[in-house]
Design a protein around this motif. Structure first.
Motif, short mmCIF file in Angstrom:
data_model
loop_
_atom_site.label_atom_id
_atom_site.label_comp_id
_atom_site.label_asym_id
_atom_site.label_seq_id
_atom_site.Cartn_x
_atom_site.Cartn_y
_atom_site.Cartn_z
N THR A 173 -25.62 -20.07 -41.81
CA THR A 173 -25.09 -19.31 -40.69
C THR A 173 -25.36 -17.81 -40.85
O THR A 173 -24.77 -16.98 -40.14
N LEU A 174 -26.24 -17.45 -41.80
CA LEU A 174 -26.60 -16.04 -41.93
C LEU A 174 -27.22 -15.55 -40.63
O LEU A 174 -27.65 -16.37 -39.80
N LYS A 175 -27.24 -14.26 -40.46
CA LYS A 175 -27.85 -13.72 -39.24
C LYS A 175 -29.06 -12.85 -39.57
O LYS A 175 -29.14 -12.27 -40.66
N PHE A 176 -29.97 -12.82 -38.63
CA PHE A 176 -31.17 -12.00 -38.78
C PHE A 176 -31.12 -10.95 -37.68
O PHE A 176 -30.83 -11.26 -36.52
N TYR A 177 -31.37 -9.72 -38.08
CA TYR A 177 -31.38 -8.63 -37.11
C TYR A 177 -32.78 -8.03 -37.08
O TYR A 177 -33.37 -7.81 -38.12
N PHE A 178 -33.30 -7.79 -35.91
CA PHE A 178 -34.53 -6.98 -35.83
C PHE A 178 -34.58 -6.16 -34.56
O PHE A 178 -33.97 -6.50 -33.55
N LYS A 179 -35.30 -5.07 -34.70
CA LYS A 179 -35.44 -4.14 -33.59
C LYS A 179 -36.90 -3.73 -33.55
O LYS A 179 -37.46 -3.32 -34.56
N THR B 46 -37.46 -5.60 -28.53
CA THR B 46 -36.09 -6.13 -28.48
C THR B 46 -35.32 -5.23 -27.51
O THR B 46 -35.84 -4.20 -27.06
N ASN B 47 -34.07 -5.56 -27.18
CA ASN B 47 -33.32 -4.57 -26.42
C ASN B 47 -33.06 -3.39 -27.34
O ASN B 47 -33.22 -3.49 -28.56
N PRO B 48 -32.71 -2.26 -26.80
CA PRO B 48 -32.67 -1.03 -27.60
C PRO B 48 -31.74 -1.11 -28.82
O PRO B 48 -31.94 -0.39 -29.80
N LEU B 49 -30.77 -1.98 -28.77
CA LEU B 49 -29.87 -2.11 -29.92
C LEU B 49 -30.36 -3.15 -30.93
O LEU B 49 -29.76 -3.35 -31.98
N GLY B 50 -31.45 -3.84 -30.58
CA GLY B 50 -31.97 -4.87 -31.46
C GLY B 50 -31.37 -6.23 -31.11
O GLY B 50 -30.51 -6.35 -30.24
N VAL B 51 -31.88 -7.25 -31.80
CA VAL B 51 -31.40 -8.62 -31.61
C VAL B 51 -30.78 -9.06 -32.92
O VAL B 51 -31.36 -8.85 -33.99
N GLU B 52 -29.60 -9.66 -32.84
CA GLU B 52 -29.02 -10.23 -34.06
C GLU B 52 -28.57 -11.64 -33.74
O GLU B 52 -27.87 -11.86 -32.73
N SER B 53 -28.96 -12.57 -34.58
CA SER B 53 -28.62 -13.95 -34.26
C SER B 53 -28.79 -14.83 -35.49
O SER B 53 -29.41 -14.44 -36.47
N GLU B 54 -28.23 -16.03 -35.40
CA GLU B 54 -28.49 -17.04 -36.43
C GLU B 54 -29.95 -17.46 -36.34
O GLU B 54 -30.63 -17.22 -35.34
N VAL B 55 -30.40 -18.13 -37.39
CA VAL B 55 -31.82 -18.45 -37.52
C VAL B 55 -32.01 -19.95 -37.70
O VAL B 55 -31.25 -20.59 -38.45
N VAL B 56 -33.00 -20.52 -37.01
CA VAL B 56 -33.43 -21.88 -37.36
C VAL B 56 -34.85 -21.80 -37.90
O VAL B 56 -35.72 -21.20 -37.29
N GLU B 57 -35.04 -22.42 -39.07
CA GLU B 57 -36.37 -22.41 -39.69
C GLU B 57 -37.11 -23.69 -39.32
O GLU B 57 -36.56 -24.79 -39.45
N LYS C 6 -29.80 -26.98 -30.70
CA LYS C 6 -29.83 -26.29 -32.00
C LYS C 6 -30.54 -24.94 -31.94
O LYS C 6 -30.47 -24.17 -32.89
N VAL C 7 -31.27 -24.69 -30.85
CA VAL C 7 -32.13 -23.51 -30.81
C VAL C 7 -31.59 -22.41 -29.91
O VAL C 7 -31.76 -21.21 -30.19
N GLU C 8 -30.89 -22.79 -28.86
CA GLU C 8 -30.47 -21.82 -27.84
C GLU C 8 -29.66 -20.67 -28.46
O GLU C 8 -28.74 -20.89 -29.27
N GLY C 9 -30.01 -19.48 -28.10
CA GLY C 9 -29.29 -18.30 -28.59
C GLY C 9 -29.67 -17.88 -30.00
O GLY C 9 -29.14 -16.90 -30.54
N LYS C 10 -30.60 -18.62 -30.60
CA LYS C 10 -30.96 -18.31 -31.99
C LYS C 10 -32.36 -17.70 -32.11
O LYS C 10 -33.14 -17.69 -31.16
N ILE C 11 -32.64 -17.23 -33.31
CA ILE C 11 -34.00 -16.76 -33.64
C ILE C 11 -34.73 -17.92 -34.31
O ILE C 11 -34.18 -18.54 -35.25
N VAL C 12 -35.93 -18.22 -33.83
CA VAL C 12 -36.73 -19.27 -34.46
C VAL C 12 -37.63 -18.63 -35.52
O VAL C 12 -38.33 -17.66 -35.25
N PHE C 13 -37.56 -19.18 -36.71
CA PHE C 13 -38.34 -18.68 -37.85
C PHE C 13 -39.42 -19.72 -38.17
O PHE C 13 -39.13 -20.78 -38.72
#
Lengths: 467, 467
Positions: A240-246, A119-130, A144-151
């Motif tokens: 609209t929860l967000k998922f963060y990962f680094k 991820t970038n050094p600060l991590g990625v945080e975004s909404e999630v589509v399952e 529906k997907v752009e800018g989001k994390i796909v789960f």
């Protein structure tokens, strides 16, 4: 009368081996179970070396160890076959949480997939589509997907008896998830671990970006099955929860490594080769005991058992410790390439890469005619509770050696527990049972003995009944 | 032509079941694996109740729990069958050490055998004679044995593929060791644990004094395999070393307990009974998950799967949770006695008491004619990797129900890991794999379904091919 002869012939064809073969197999099993070396070898490889991802220092230690141990067996030849391998490193441990709309965070267990970018050094945080498959993803589309994390949350199918089938039905999420999600502008991918049970361990494994330019590559991680369930439930209540990962992984330039090869040269047909092997590399989270330390030590044990039980092979028997099965298959590709260049006739290649559990049999990739011959040997294995002789599939490392006429095969151990450990931190020595490992080695040795003795020519071949 | 007909008949006899049976089995397996209850039940029995030696409070809690769960299944009848059981208690944890001639002591891991008397309150300390069988003991005679501790150190035979055979070849040391050693004036018995691997856990199990008067009964304990090896090596260097052990067990008067029984009454032949069962009691060192929590929950699951998949049995199907298999077999004896009194026709009795590991098949105690019929069902099980249908042996609890004409049988799971856990502190829930347990339950249910549908009459029976 002709029918009677046919029936008699049919009955006879089921005994196309000798009584001496029964005694040989008995001795092979007994030696493996009472005076085996596979478990001791695995102890060293797992506990003294440990996880050995291609290109790592541990992988090189494993190469040195493999060469040294083969030399101590007094084989006719032992050598290293150079091969360039990818070097991907995980870096500092990954970190992830789910952040509800109200701001509350819940940590979850993830690990980077092998080959993923950081991820970038600060991590990625975004909404999630399952989603559960690529079709659902396509239906959602860029909007529906752009800018989001796909789960990707398609579970392994529990009602498939053969767990490798369940794996096959899911693994495209892991391998191609990032490529597919990137098409629609996703910023990251989280994949449900390929695990049939619910627990807290993320399972890594290979993934690809195909020919995506670096700028389009999105980070991709596995999440534990428990946390996949948690995330999915939370999404149902709060979409609209967000998922963060680094994650901090890195793909470095290729480095030199080796396949480790040992040979007992055949006494009658030295130019006919039989190989038995597994892969020496492993993922980095556990110590790679089942995947594929077990296959390595069982393959070594095949040659040791030949010597220990005094079998002089007619054909040349090789053990091949393939490098880089997990994230590149470079070792297998190299071995097959060199074999082809040299015109080596590999009549039979056997791989053990499905865990060190109780052996159940083999799957064979070969013609129907040769398979009929192989099936005749099945009764020899009955005392050892080996019952599974089926056509279809072999293994990743022996696959490239397949020709129209030869046989490639895979050992098939009991698979029910395999994906509890596969590519996860609990693929460790304590999960391997000594007897189960030893039974696998004996089963492989027995089959190699029969292929060596009888070859793959049609069953009317005169040599077959001599003892 | 007649031969041709014979061949055709032979081929047909292998399809003495219907296509619908294939679908029924598929549904049974799917339901067990995706919507099973066996694992959840085992979690409760193992983790909320735990070890449940006959006569203990835990055993009574298990009876209450079993009755309650069966009632919740909505069976036609659920009842408790009273039976008096022995009550042996371990008391405070055992303690033992080896004392060399120079006075140095080394602690070793032991546990009292079930049914043993205590040592005197200060413990027993004495020289040791190591033997491997009763013949060696007899050869030593009273001269060499009197006043000493007899150490039975015959290991389980590692080259036997079926580990129960290896157990059978050793267990007389444990069961009869004290009786034999007492004949020559020994003051105690130490038995190598019935365990195929080397570890630190002592394995308990039943032993007998036959009709020895109390004054002649000597204390008898199991020692871990690692410590058996240690003691044996130390004896080779120092044959006047002493062994000390203290144990605090006690045989109390018999107490009342129960078999727990539930029934779905047959729709066509209510007076033909099929039972499926395991034993509700366990040893006290672990929580009895494999031995025999697994068999209990799998047997419960058979009846639940009948209901869940909508099978209306033609015959009466009972689950029987036998009490006191481990140290008395009182529950099984009582059940058989009552069944005989009532003239109940038990056509088929199936026991699961060999661990919750991947099922491999069944062993059947029945006539050759009935076995031929049963063998015809084997292909139905092939998709589930069930391959072992053999005559010989069933189980301790169903044994007393055997008649000349009926069938008793035992589930045969993979046995390689079983004796790692058997009767030891690591017979715990974490050692059971959910899928393996569920596959066992489905395999049992499938067989019970076939016996219920087709009965045990010869294969020409008209009812057999109706669907």
């Amino acid at each position: 009368m002709r029918l009677l002869l046919f029936v008699v012939a049919l009955l006879c064809s089921t005994t196309i081996y000798s009584q001496n073969d029964e005694a040989v197999l008995k001795n092979i099993y007994k030696t493996s179970l009472t005076n085996g070396k596979s478990y001791e070898w695995l102890d060293y490889l797992s506990n003294q070396i440990g996880g050995r991802l291609s290109g790592s220092v541990n992988a090189e230690l494993a190469v040195e160890w493999g060469e040294k141990e083969l030399k101590e067996l007094g084989l006719d030849k032992v050598w290293l076959q150079p091969v360039m391998v990818p070097k991907w490193i995980r870096g500092a441990k990954e970190y992830a949480y789910v952040k509800s709309s109200s701001g509350k965070t819940t940590s979850v267990n993830i690990c980077a997939l092998g080959g993923s970018v950081a991820t970038n050094p600060l991590g990625v945080e975004s909404e999630v589509v399952e989603v559960h498959n690529f079709k659902e993803l396509e239906q959602l589309g860029r909007d529906k997907v752009e800018g989001k994390i796909v789960f990707f949350n398609r579970p392994m199918q529990a009602d498939l008896i053969q767990t490798f089938q369940a794996y096959g039905g899911c693994v495209n999420q892991r391998y191609k998830g990032a490529v597919e999600a990137a098409k629609y502008g996703a910023v990251g991918v989280i994949v449900r671990s390929m695990n049939l049970r619910l627990d807290d361990l993320p399972h890594t494994g290979s993934m690809t970006y195909d020919d995506l330019p670096n700028s389009k590559r999105i980070p991709s991680a596995a999440i534990s099955t428990n946390d996949a369930e948690l995330l999915s439930s939370m999404l149902k209540l709060d979409n609209t929860l967000k998922f963060y990962f680094k994650q901090n992984c890195q793909q470095l330039p290729d480095v030199k490594s080796y396949n480790v090869i040992g040979e007992i040269t055949g006494s009658e047909f030295p130019n006919e080769y039989i190989i038995v092997g597994g892969h020496l590399d492993s993922w980095d989270l556990g110590d790679g005991s089942h995947d594929d330390g077990a296959g390595i030590v069982q393959s070594m044990e095949v040659l040791r058992l030949f010597k220990e039980t005094g079998i002089t092979p007619r054909r040349s028997i090789r053990v091949v410790m393939f490098m880089n099965e997990e994230n590149g298959l470079r070792g297998a590709t190299k071995y097959a390439e060199v074999a082809k260049q040299k015109g080596e006739n590999h009549i039979f290649s056997l791989e053990s890469d499905a865990g060190g559990f109780t052996p159940r049999g083999f799957s064979f990739d070969c013609s129907d005619a040769v398979f009929s011959k192989i099936e005749n040997w099945k009764p020899l294995f009955k005392p050892y509770l080996i019952h599974y002789f089926e056509q279809g599939g072999s293994g990743a490392d022996v696959g490239p050696l397949k020709t129209k006429t030869n046989v490639v095969a895979g050992l098939r151990p009991d698979s029910q527990r395999y994906f509890d450990h596969h590519h996860a931190a609990n693929d460790t020595f304590d999960a391997v049972n000594k007897r189960e490992l030893e039974l696998g080695a004996a089963t492989m040795t027995s089959l190699v003995y029969l292929f060596d003795k009888y070859g793959i020519a049609p069953i009317s071949h005169k040599n077959e009944l001599k003892d």
